[in-house]
Scaffold this motif. Sequence first.
Motif, PDB file in Angstrom:
ATOM      1  N   PRO A  35      -3.639 -11.285 -17.888  1.00 16.89           N
ATOM      2  CA  PRO A  35      -4.655 -10.250 -18.042  1.00 16.89           C
ATOM      3  C   PRO A  35      -5.194  -9.711 -16.718  1.00 16.89           C
ATOM      4  CG  PRO A  35      -5.622 -12.381 -18.426  1.00 16.89           C
ATOM      5  CD  PRO A  35      -4.156 -12.603 -18.203  1.00 16.89           C
ATOM      6  N   ALA A  36      -4.818 -10.327 -15.596  1.00 20.19           N
ATOM      7  CA  ALA A  36      -5.357  -9.893 -14.314  1.00 20.19           C
ATOM      8  C   ALA A  36      -4.781  -8.538 -13.924  1.00 20.19           C
ATOM      9  CB  ALA A  36      -5.023 -10.916 -13.245  1.00 20.19           C
ATOM     10  N   LYS A  37      -5.667  -7.632 -13.531  1.00 19.26           N
ATOM     11  CA  LYS A  37      -5.218  -6.340 -13.038  1.00 19.26           C
ATOM     12  C   LYS A  37      -6.177  -5.874 -11.945  1.00 19.26           C
ATOM     13  CE  LYS A  37      -7.535  -3.903 -16.770  1.00 19.26           C
ATOM     14  NZ  LYS A  37      -7.386  -3.013 -17.900  1.00 19.26           N
ATOM     15  N   MET A  38      -5.692  -5.020 -11.094  1.00 17.34           N
ATOM     16  CA  MET A  38      -6.489  -4.543  -9.983  1.00 17.34           C
ATOM     17  C   MET A  38      -7.466  -3.473 -10.473  1.00 17.34           C
ATOM     18  SD  MET A  38      -5.225  -2.995  -6.328  1.00 17.34           S
ATOM     19  CE  MET A  38      -4.365  -4.474  -5.871  1.00 17.34           C
ATOM     20  N   THR A  39      -8.726  -3.612 -10.092  1.00 19.34           N
ATOM     21  CA  THR A  39      -9.715  -2.605 -10.476  1.00 19.34           C
ATOM     22  C   THR A  39      -9.527  -1.349  -9.632  1.00 19.34           C
ATOM     23  OG1 THR A  39     -11.338  -3.410  -8.896  1.00 19.34           O
ATOM     24  CG2 THR A  39     -11.375  -4.396 -11.098  1.00 19.34           C
ATOM     25  N   PRO A  40      -9.952  -0.183 -10.124  1.00 19.19           N
ATOM     26  CA  PRO A  40      -9.784   1.044  -9.348  1.00 19.19           C
ATOM     27  C   PRO A  40     -10.475   0.980  -7.980  1.00 19.19           C
ATOM     28  CG  PRO A  40     -10.376   1.575 -11.602  1.00 19.19           C
ATOM     29  CD  PRO A  40     -10.483   0.094 -11.457  1.00 19.19           C
ATOM     30  N   GLN A  41     -11.655   0.333  -7.912  1.00 14.98           N
ATOM     31  CA  GLN A  41     -12.357   0.249  -6.631  1.00 14.98           C
ATOM     32  C   GLN A  41     -11.582  -0.602  -5.636  1.00 14.98           C
ATOM     33  OE1 GLN A  41     -14.965   2.039  -5.927  1.00 14.98           O
ATOM     34  NE2 GLN A  41     -15.085   1.287  -3.840  1.00 14.98           N
ATOM     35  N   ARG A  42     -11.036  -1.732  -6.081  1.00 12.34           N
ATOM     36  CA  ARG A  42     -10.263  -2.601  -5.200  1.00 12.34           C
ATOM     37  C   ARG A  42      -8.986  -1.891  -4.760  1.00 12.34           C
ATOM     38  NH1 ARG A  42     -11.225  -5.481  -1.530  1.00 12.34           N
ATOM     39  NH2 ARG A  42     -12.955  -6.233  -2.755  1.00 12.34           N
ATOM     40  N   GLU A  43      -8.400  -1.116  -5.651  1.00 14.07           N
ATOM     41  CA  GLU A  43      -7.177  -0.387  -5.309  1.00 14.07           C
ATOM     42  C   GLU A  43      -7.453   0.636  -4.215  1.00 14.07           C
ATOM     43  OE1 GLU A  43      -3.415   1.620  -7.644  1.00 14.07           O
ATOM     44  OE2 GLU A  43      -5.271   1.225  -8.724  1.00 14.07           O
ATOM     45  N   LYS A  44      -8.631   1.270  -4.258  1.00 10.74           N
ATOM     46  CA  LYS A  44      -8.993   2.229  -3.208  1.00 10.74           C
ATOM     47  C   LYS A  44      -9.166   1.548  -1.867  1.00 10.74           C
ATOM     48  CE  LYS A  44     -11.825   5.026  -6.177  1.00 10.74           C
ATOM     49  NZ  LYS A  44     -13.168   5.550  -6.378  1.00 10.74           N
ATOM     50  N   LYS A  45      -9.707   0.329  -1.886  1.00 10.36           N
ATOM     51  CA  LYS A  45      -9.995  -0.389  -0.642  1.00 10.36           C
ATOM     52  C   LYS A  45      -8.748  -1.037  -0.032  1.00 10.36           C
ATOM     53  CE  LYS A  45     -14.772  -1.666  -1.525  1.00 10.36           C
ATOM     54  NZ  LYS A  45     -15.689  -2.805  -1.654  1.00 10.36           N
ATOM     55  N   THR A  46      -7.721  -1.245  -0.828  1.00 15.12           N
ATOM     56  CA  THR A  46      -6.507  -1.898  -0.345  1.00 15.12           C
ATOM     57  C   THR A  46      -5.675  -0.910   0.466  1.00 15.12           C
ATOM     58  OG1 THR A  46      -6.496  -3.285  -2.316  1.00 15.12           O
ATOM     59  CG2 THR A  46      -4.453  -3.185  -1.043  1.00 15.12           C
ATOM     60  N   PRO A  47      -5.368  -1.232   1.724  1.00 12.56           N
ATOM     61  CA  PRO A  47      -4.568  -0.314   2.529  1.00 12.56           C
ATOM     62  C   PRO A  47      -3.154  -0.165   1.979  1.00 12.56           C
ATOM     63  CG  PRO A  47      -4.953  -2.350   3.717  1.00 12.56           C
ATOM     64  CD  PRO A  47      -5.735  -2.435   2.440  1.00 12.56           C
ATOM     65  N   LYS A  48      -2.625   1.050   2.050  1.00 13.75           N
ATOM     66  CA  LYS A  48      -1.277   1.319   1.528  1.00 13.75           C
ATOM     67  C   LYS A  48      -0.200   0.822   2.489  1.00 13.75           C
ATOM     68  CE  LYS A  48      -2.900   3.532  -1.993  1.00 13.75           C
ATOM     69  NZ  LYS A  48      -3.415   2.687  -3.001  1.00 13.75           N
ATOM     70  N   HIS A  49      -0.384   1.096   3.782  1.00 15.32           N
ATOM     71  CA  HIS A  49       0.607   0.704   4.785  1.00 15.32           C
ATOM     72  C   HIS A  49      -0.038  -0.304   5.727  1.00 15.32           C
ATOM     73  CE1 HIS A  49       3.160   3.931   3.378  1.00 15.32           C
ATOM     74  NE2 HIS A  49       2.131   4.734   3.476  1.00 15.32           N
ATOM     75  N   ILE A  50       0.458  -1.510   5.677  1.00 13.07           N
ATOM     76  CA  ILE A  50      -0.078  -2.559   6.546  1.00 13.07           C
ATOM     77  C   ILE A  50       0.891  -2.751   7.693  1.00 13.07           C
ATOM     78  CG2 ILE A  50      -0.821  -4.958   6.689  1.00 13.07           C
ATOM     79  CD1 ILE A  50      -1.424  -4.798   3.696  1.00 13.07           C
ATOM     80  N   ASP A  51       0.551  -2.174   8.844  1.00  7.99           N
ATOM     81  CA  ASP A  51       1.365  -2.329  10.046  1.00  7.99           C
ATOM     82  C   ASP A  51       0.418  -2.525  11.226  1.00  7.99           C
ATOM     83  OD1 ASP A  51       3.347  -2.406  11.925  1.00  7.99           O
ATOM     84  OD2 ASP A  51       3.681  -0.253  11.950  1.00  7.99           O
ATOM     85  N   PRO A  52       0.106  -3.783  11.550  1.00  6.87           N
ATOM     86  CA  PRO A  52      -0.847  -4.007  12.615  1.00  6.87           C
ATOM     87  C   PRO A  52      -0.323  -3.604  14.005  1.00  6.87           C
ATOM     88  CG  PRO A  52       0.095  -6.075  11.923  1.00  6.87           C
ATOM     89  CD  PRO A  52       0.610  -5.004  10.994  1.00  6.87           C
ATOM     90  N   GLY A  53       0.990  -3.458  14.137  1.00  6.76           N
ATOM     91  CA  GLY A  53       1.545  -3.101  15.435  1.00  6.76           C
ATOM     92  C   GLY A  53       1.487  -4.267  16.404  1.00  6.76           C
ATOM     93  N   HIS A  54       1.654  -3.976  17.670  1.00  6.37           N
ATOM     94  CA  HIS A  54       1.634  -5.011  18.698  1.00  6.37           C
ATOM     95  C   HIS A  54       0.248  -5.112  19.291  1.00  6.37           C
ATOM     96  CE1 HIS A  54       5.916  -5.680  18.648  1.00  6.37           C
ATOM     97  NE2 HIS A  54       6.085  -4.369  18.580  1.00  6.37           N
ATOM     98  N   THR A  55      -0.228  -6.334  19.468  1.00  5.20           N
ATOM     99  CA  THR A  55      -1.556  -6.519  20.032  1.00  5.20           C
ATOM    100  C   THR A  55      -1.512  -6.670  21.543  1.00  5.20           C
ATOM    101  OG1 THR A  55      -1.386  -8.897  19.652  1.00  5.20           O
ATOM    102  CG2 THR A  55      -2.425  -7.574  17.938  1.00  5.20           C
ATOM    103  N   ALA A  56      -0.355  -6.965  22.071  1.00  2.00           N
ATOM    104  CA  ALA A  56      -0.278  -7.188  23.524  1.00  2.00           C
ATOM    105  C   ALA A  56       0.392  -6.018  24.208  1.00  2.00           C
ATOM    106  CB  ALA A  56       0.503  -8.451  23.810  1.00  2.00           C
TER     107      ALA A  56
END
Length: 56
Positions: A35-56
């Motif tokens: 029964p678990a599903k993502m709420t619309p508010q949580r879906e808005k807050k979740t980033p679509k593209h997760i690419d942190p890149g290089h930190t150094a």
Amino acid sequence: MTKPREPNGIEPSRSEDDIQRDQLGPRGVPDAPDPAKMTPQREKKTPKHIDPGHTA
């Protein structure tokens, strides 16, 4: 005879939780839907593209 141990630092392909979920279902009830599903508010807050890149 003992079973061979996996080397340290290597994650197993399936966790104990995955195995239990297969046996007992997502909420501890065999063959019940999840029964678990993502709420619309949580879906808005979740980033679509997760690419942190290089930190150094």
